[in-house]
Design an enzyme around this catalytic site. Structure first.
Site, PDB file in Angstrom:
ATOM      1  N   HIS A 146      -2.629  -6.980  11.147  1.00 13.27           N
ATOM      2  CA  HIS A 146      -3.332  -7.317   9.913  1.00 13.27           C
ATOM      3  C   HIS A 146      -2.636  -8.452   9.177  1.00 13.27           C
ATOM      4  CE1 HIS A 146      -4.875  -7.087   5.815  1.00 13.27           C
ATOM      5  NE2 HIS A 146      -5.912  -6.425   6.296  1.00 13.27           N
ATOM      6  N   VAL A 174      -5.588   2.038  13.170  1.00 12.14           N
ATOM      7  CA  VAL A 174      -7.007   2.314  13.387  1.00 12.14           C
ATOM      8  C   VAL A 174      -7.735   1.086  13.903  1.00 12.14           C
ATOM      9  CG1 VAL A 174      -7.013   4.037  11.546  1.00 12.14           C
ATOM     10  CG2 VAL A 174      -7.701   1.706  11.025  1.00 12.14           C
ATOM     11  N   HIS A 205     -11.633  -4.960  11.379  1.00  8.85           N
ATOM     12  CA  HIS A 205     -10.893  -6.099  11.924  1.00  8.85           C
ATOM     13  C   HIS A 205     -10.951  -6.116  13.455  1.00  8.85           C
ATOM     14  CE1 HIS A 205      -9.409  -7.656   8.211  1.00  8.85           C
ATOM     15  NE2 HIS A 205      -8.760  -6.565   7.902  1.00  8.85           N
ATOM     16  N   GLU A 245       0.837  -1.203   0.000  1.00  7.28           N
ATOM     17  CA  GLU A 245       0.000   0.000   0.000  1.00  7.28           C
ATOM     18  C   GLU A 245       0.866   1.244   0.000  1.00  7.28           C
ATOM     19  OE1 GLU A 245      -3.619   2.327   0.415  1.00  7.28           O
ATOM     20  OE2 GLU A 245      -3.325   0.218  -0.090  1.00  7.28           O
ATOM     21  N   GLU A 302      -4.491 -12.313   8.758  1.00  7.42           N
ATOM     22  CA  GLU A 302      -4.213 -13.112   7.566  1.00  7.42           C
ATOM     23  C   GLU A 302      -3.669 -14.479   7.973  1.00  7.42           C
ATOM     24  OE1 GLU A 302      -4.868 -12.651   4.502  1.00  7.42           O
ATOM     25  OE2 GLU A 302      -5.482 -10.548   4.468  1.00  7.42           O
TER      26      GLU A 302
END
Length: 268
Positions: A147, A211, A215, A90, A181
């Site tokens: 994440h 943030v 999730h 990203e 993941e």
């Protein structure tokens, strides 16, 4: 005449109002106070999030739209500060890649770094995150949900979260790190095994994310049977959820300021 300077704080974005105000907004406010000579701008990289917010009447620009306006309005110096946690796909594709196209339009164009890039960032970040932990009782621990990335060609894959676990272990803190993941490491199964191995009777659960969005609220601490909370409680371990991102942590915010200062010192 003073040169026109801009600081663009770039986030992935969030549809959660409190998260935008406290997590993303906390970092933005801290940077604005640290660099008052720079006009501050907010940008979100997620097209889907910007679209959903626009449908509710909240329009937030993408980084390129802001840069085009700055060029048109004669700005001379621009700093891009991502609020991203890691130097991943990203950041590389949606932020770092902007330099090649837009840098020639400004006298100075600086791309600062995400929170964790260099080895030294891990310990600094771990210490900052640890400052938000509550006093723990006997047989209590902490779970941090990161994440992770589904792509093993990503710089962060298979390294970042294991490195964070090693840093917390070296600090002798009862912290277990896991990733949403399943393909990344350590995944939930590995994190659960460690919780049971260590004999924790209760765990405090936090997102290891800037943030606290979907999730955190659903995968980590939702009421669905597949959530981390429900699976852990099914094994007889009590849980307590702390649904706020690390972006609102003052010590974490200070690290973003340090990244800007470091980037500026390299681009004098």
């Amino acid at each position: 005449m003073k040169s026109k300077k801009a600081l663009i704080v770039i986030s992935f974005g969030s549809t959660f109002t409190e998260t935008r105000l406290q997590d993303i907004g906390g970092i933005e406010q801290c940077l604005a106070e640290a660099f008052p000579a720079y006009e501050k701008f907010r940008a979100f990289t997620s097209n889907i999030i910007r679209k959903r917010l626009a449908e509710k009447g909240l329009v937030i620009a993408d980084p390129e739209s802001i840069l085009k306006k700055l060029v048109a309005n004669g700005y001379e110096e621009v700093i891009l500060q991502p609020t991203h946690l890691l130097h991943g796909e990203e950041f590389e594709q949606k932020i770092e890649a902007l330099k090649e196209f837009y840098a020639p339009s400004f006298r100075k164009f600086i791309v600062s770094q995400p929170l964790i890039v260099q080895d030294s960032d891990y310990e600094l970040t771990a210490c900052a995150i640890a400052s938000q932990f509550p006093a723990l009782g006997k047989n209590e621990g902490i779970i941090l949900m990161g994440h992770g990335t589904p792509r093993n060609n990503n710089k962060a894959f298979g390294y970042t979260y294991n490195k964070m676990q090693a840093v917390f272990d070296a600090m002798e803190l009862p912290v277990v790190v896991g990733t949403v993941e399943e393909s990344d490491s350590p995944n939930f199964e590995a994190a659960l095994d460690l919780v049971l191995q260590r004999g924790y009777k209760k765990v405090h659960m936090y997102p290891l994310m800037v943030v606290a969005g979907d999730h955190a609220n659903n995968d980590m601490y939702g009421d669905d049977v597949d959530s981390w909370k429900c699976q852990i409680e099914a094994r007889g371990v009590k849980t307590e959820g702390h649904l706020h991102g690390i972006g609102r942590n003052k010590a974490v915010q200070a690290l973003y300021v340090e990244h800007v200062l470091e980037a500026m010192s390299k681009n004098k």
